[in-house]
Design an enzyme around this catalytic site. Structure first.
Site, PDB file in Angstrom:
ATOM      1  N   GLU A  15      -0.477  -3.529   1.701  1.00  0.00           N
ATOM      2  CA  GLU A  15       1.012  -3.152   1.141  1.00  0.00           C
ATOM      3  C   GLU A  15       1.826  -4.046   1.607  1.00  0.00           C
ATOM      4  OE1 GLU A  15       1.928  -1.504  -1.374  1.00  0.00           O
ATOM      5  OE2 GLU A  15       4.403  -2.119  -1.144  1.00  0.00           O
ATOM      6  N   HIS A  36       5.441  -0.337   3.875  1.00  0.00           N
ATOM      7  CA  HIS A  36       6.239  -0.505   2.318  1.00  0.00           C
ATOM      8  C   HIS A  36       7.990  -0.221   2.750  1.00  0.00           C
ATOM      9  CE1 HIS A  36       7.881   0.273  -1.502  1.00  0.00           C
ATOM     10  NE2 HIS A  36       7.181   0.479  -1.821  1.00  0.00           N
ATOM     11  N   ASP A  47      -0.373  -7.743  -1.532  1.00  0.00           N
ATOM     12  CA  ASP A  47      -0.038  -7.896  -3.258  1.00  0.00           C
ATOM     13  C   ASP A  47       1.200  -8.144  -3.457  1.00  0.00           C
ATOM     14  OD1 ASP A  47       1.833  -5.910  -1.135  1.00  0.00           O
ATOM     15  OD2 ASP A  47       1.762  -4.437  -3.171  1.00  0.00           O
ATOM     16  N   HIS A  48       2.344  -7.895  -2.434  1.00  0.00           N
ATOM     17  CA  HIS A  48       4.032  -8.816  -2.869  1.00  0.00           C
ATOM     18  C   HIS A  48       4.202  -9.247  -2.009  1.00  0.00           C
ATOM     19  CE1 HIS A  48       4.917  -4.816  -2.950  1.00  0.00           C
ATOM     20  NE2 HIS A  48       4.576  -4.690  -3.412  1.00  0.00           N
ATOM     21  N   THR A 102       3.099  -4.200  -6.892  1.00  0.00           N
ATOM     22  CA  THR A 102       1.631  -3.601  -6.471  1.00  0.00           C
ATOM     23  C   THR A 102       1.291  -3.495  -7.484  1.00  0.00           C
ATOM     24  OG1 THR A 102       2.516  -2.254  -4.733  1.00  0.00           O
ATOM     25  CG2 THR A 102       0.272  -1.443  -5.435  1.00  0.00           C
TER      26      THR A 102
HETATM   27  C1  GP9 Z   1       2.838   3.273  -4.429  1.00  0.00           C
HETATM   28  C2  GP9 Z   1       2.597   1.924  -3.786  1.00  0.00           C
HETATM   29  C3  GP9 Z   1       3.899   1.318  -3.519  1.00  0.00           C
HETATM   30  O1  GP9 Z   1       2.013   4.351  -4.821  1.00  0.00           O
HETATM   31  O2  GP9 Z   1       1.580   1.258  -4.679  1.00  0.00           O
HETATM   32  O3  GP9 Z   1       4.045   0.395  -5.034  1.00  0.00           O
HETATM   33  P1  GP9 Z   1       5.375  -0.895  -4.916  1.00  0.00           P
HETATM   34  O4  GP9 Z   1       7.178   0.301  -4.787  1.00  0.00           O
HETATM   35  O5  GP9 Z   1       4.788  -1.582  -3.744  1.00  0.00           O
HETATM   36  O6  GP9 Z   1       5.372  -1.634  -6.447  1.00  0.00           O
HETATM   37 MN    MN Z   2       3.053  -2.949  -3.188  1.00  0.00          MN
END
Ligand code: GP9
Ligand code: MN
Length: 723
Positions: free
Chosen positions: A261, A422, A483-484, A305
């Site tokens: 993440e 996150h 992911d980003h 995500t």
């Molecule tokens: C939520 C997680 C976060 O289940 O995958 O998503 P994001 O905020 O990074 O798009």
């Molecule tokens: Mn994410």
């Protein structure tokens, strides 16, 4: 005297609609508390919006009736608006009891592929307190029949009606503003239906959903079967075949996809006062068993995500606005990794994710992708401090996944979506490594980021240790990707000095170059690994992986990316908003930058200008082909030879463990799950974590709400290994 004044006012028309608003408010609160349980785990702002949001919108709708002067119109119209609202609440309550989700407009209209109507009859799903949704209406009807109600003939002046409408509109805007402030991009991203209802209320959610559904269906109905031909031509022209050197080198192995993440490439090998932030990931990155990429870019849009998941597993982009998963995912044709691997090489598939299944609409999307199992938060103990706001902490997710993982039939494709790293990157004190000292950058986001990075790194290390001990390691490959971005552009100036850059001349290209994320393919025993400097992005993962796993004839699938391991590939990387990154130059916000100096090229030569314009056209073409595939749902018109379209109705994510055990029993000695191979013994004891929360008993508090949309509240379920 005063009392009389109030009762007179209540008998007035404005008084009448105020009573209706109050009743709607009370009914909404009843549903919020008893059915949707929205107050549980709500933040203070959410409490506030939950309490207030039914009022302005109800006034807004009911004020329409005030413009009708005749009482024969005013009363029936206001009651009709009222009853429609009550029906909306009641329908959602019933739907929620079955699916733990709010009813989307496409479900109401019967378009939805995943949840076609209600599984059980509405009656069986009704509950005693539903009486209170209807009691007042019945009483009113009786009073009307017995002529006990007197209609008030006194009309409301148009300017007064107008001030009610305007005031209600203003208040609605205010709720919208507060919500957007708390949850930026709440409306544009529409990432969670529950979140939308929490902030904006059921009516507003339905209106937004109707707009969304209309846009989707308009685009879809504009599609022609021949549109897919253009896409096929594009693929014919751009597809690069497998590089014989790598084709099938991972054939037959399990695949672990570990979603790191918000992890950016700059964390890899980064040191703070000589101490590595991600020592374990660094060791994987440099391992002889790893093919890693250092010019690999995230290509997500607002779907974050979910866009990354889509890019990786379907080789198409997310949408220009909003999230494909959230807006179209329930009713979308995917030809995704899990179904392709199942149909070509017999892979089983599962996702492990410690957040609610409804987040990013995953509970619906994964079915359309052909995922067989989805172990969401409801499968884990996420109580107390075992979770953060985004779900189960990573160390516990990996550890607590073992009882499910060890029952999966091999070869499998298993995706782990981590969450601890996150935003806002605040780690509980107990999870901090006392030996790791983070930066003092002036930004708590940046400082916290390195700490959660470090935690995530440890969690992955613990998982690898288990993989080695259990023997899974040798017949698996482990794909790790970020992911980003985790640090937003506005915070990058605090990062600049840490990366040896000057914050004062930080520019748009610096931001663009920071969109690199890790991408590594760890192939135990390979021993010929290297760091590949090719320029590519998330869209290129699927063709790369399919080739490594030995899937043949991949040109028949609609994949817009190119195998990263084929040197014939183009190295033009498109970002979701149309910027372009190439090895030497970038085109960011219509300015050409020299990547060596990171400065704009003041007067580009004609040949450079032409080269970059061509690159930009290439990126635009890739994006527009992707948009036509996704927005028009073109894959419903094209089924690759030998591919069987996925039927979402084949999947249900409740009782996953029981289903796995049953399969294992049916297969007997031929069962290829780790548990059976291990002599019908669990491998759980091989897992070692230093997570301080691991042995804490389950508590009643939760930072997230635990529900499985396929089964409702699972707190009573016996489908958990560690009750
Ligand atoms: C939520 C997680 C976060 O289940 O995958 O998503 P994001 O905020 O990074 O798009
Ligand atoms: Mn994410």
């Amino acid at each position: 005297m005063k009392q009389r004044h109030i009762s007179d006012w209540l008998k007035s028309r404005i008084g009448f609609i105020t009573i209706l608003v109050a009743l709607l408010w009370a009914k909404t609160q009843m549903a919020n508390i008893m059915d949707f349980r929205l107050y549980e785990g709500a933040s203070i702002v959410q409490w506030l919006t939950l309490l207030i949001n039914p009022i302005p919108i109800a006034f807004l709708l009911l004020s329409i009736a005030l413009y009708f002067k005749s009482s024969k119109l005013f009363y029936p119209i206001s009651l009709l608006i009222y009853i429609v609202n009550v029906v909306l609440i009641q329908l959602n309550v019933i739907y929620y009891r079955e699916f733990t989700d709010f009813m989307s407009v496409s479900v109401m209209l019967g378009y939805d592929k995943v949840n076609q109507g209600l599984g059980a009859s509405g009656l069986a799903l009704s509950s005693f307190h539903d009486i209170f949704f209807w009691l007042d209406i019945v009483v009113l009807l009786i009073l009307v029949i017995f002529k006990k109600v007197r209609l008030n003939a006194q009309t409301v002046a148009t300017f007064k009606a107008f001030s009610v409408t305007s005031f209600a509109m203003l208040a609605s805007m205010l709720v919208l503003m507060v919500s957007e402030m708390e949850r930026p991009q709440l409306i544009t991203r529409q990432f969670d239906s529950k979140m939308l209802v929490k902030y904006l209320g059921l009516d507003t959610y339905t209106v937004f959903d109707a707009i969304r559904a209309r846009n989707v269906s308009e685009l879809k109905s504009s599609a022609k079967t021949s549109d897919i031909d253009k896409v096929r031509q594009y693929i014919k022209k751009h597809n690069v075949p497998a590089n014989a050197k790598y084709a099938g080198i991972a054939k037959g192995r399990n695949v672990f996809v570990i979603h790191l993440e918000s992890t950016q490439q700059f964390s890899i090998d980064h040191k703070i006062d000589g101490q590595a932030v991600t020592p374990f990931l660094n060791s994987i990155y440099h391992s002889k068993d790893t093919i890693a990429f250092d010019n690999f870019f995230n290509q997500v849009g607002q779907g974050k995500t979910s866009d990354a998941e889509n890019l990786l597993e379907t080789s198409t982009f997310g949408l220009p606005q909003g999230s494909l998963f959230a807006t179209q995912g329930s009713d979308h044709t995917f030809q995704a990794m899990p179904s392709i691997l199942k149909q070509t090489l017999g892979y089983s598939s599962a996702v492990f994710h410690g957040n609610n299944a409804s987040f990013w609409n995953r509970n619906n999307v994964y079915k359309n992708m052909g995922y067989q199992y989805f172990f969401d938060a409801s499968y884990f103990d996420t109580s107390g401090d075992k979770a953060t706001g985004y779900g189960l902490k990573d160390k516990l997710l990996f550890k607590d996944s073992i009882p499910y993982l060890e029952r999966l039939q091999q070869p499998f494709y298993a995706k782990y979506i981590t969450v601890t790293n996150h935003f806002p990157y605040s780690l509980d004190q107990e999870d901090k490594d006392p030996n790791f000292h983070t930066t003092n950058s002036g930004s708590s986001v940046v400082d916290g980021y390195f700490e959660t990075n470090h935690y995530m790194d440890q969690s992955v290390e613990e998982f690898f240790r288990y993989l080695k001990k259990s023997g899974l390691y040798d017949n698996s490959i482990i794909v790790l990707y970020g992911d980003h971005y985790g640090i937003s552009n506005s915070e990058n100036k605090y990062l600049a000095p840490l990366l040896g850059k000057n914050a004062d001349d930080w520019n748009a290209n610096d931001n663009a170059q920071l969109q690199r994320v890790p991408f590594m393919i760890n192939i135990p025993g390979y021993n010929k690994g290297f760091i590949d400097h090719t320029y590519g992005g998330e869209i290129d993962v699927m063709p790369t992986l399919l080739h490594l796993l030995g899937v043949e004839n991949t040109e028949k699938y609609v994949q817009l990316g190119q195998d990263l391991l084929n040197p014939k590939r183009s190295q033009v990387v498109a970002t979701r908003d149309g910027d372009v990154i190439t090895p030497k130059y970038s085109y960011v916000n219509s300015v050409i930058y020299d990547n060596k100096t990171d400065k704009p090229v003041e007067s580009p030569s004609q040949s450079l200008q032409d080269y970059m314009d061509k690159a930009r056209d290439k990126a635009k073409e890739q994006l527009s082909i992707s948009d036509s595939v996704t927005q028009k749902d073109l894959l419903r018109f094209y089924t690759p030879k030998g591919f069987k379209p996925v039927d979402a109705k084949d999947y249900n994510y409740s009782n996953g463990l029981n289903k796995l055990k049953k399969l294992e029993k049916d297969r007997g000695k031929n069962s290829r799950d780790l548990y059976t191979i291990n002599g019908d013994k669990s491998t759980q004891s091989l897992y070692k974590t230093d997570a301080p929360e691991q042995n804490k008993p389950r508590s009643n508090t939760s930072r997230i709400q635990q529900v499985n949309p396929d089964q409702g509240d699972t707190s009573e379920s016996d489908d958990k290994p560690n009750p």
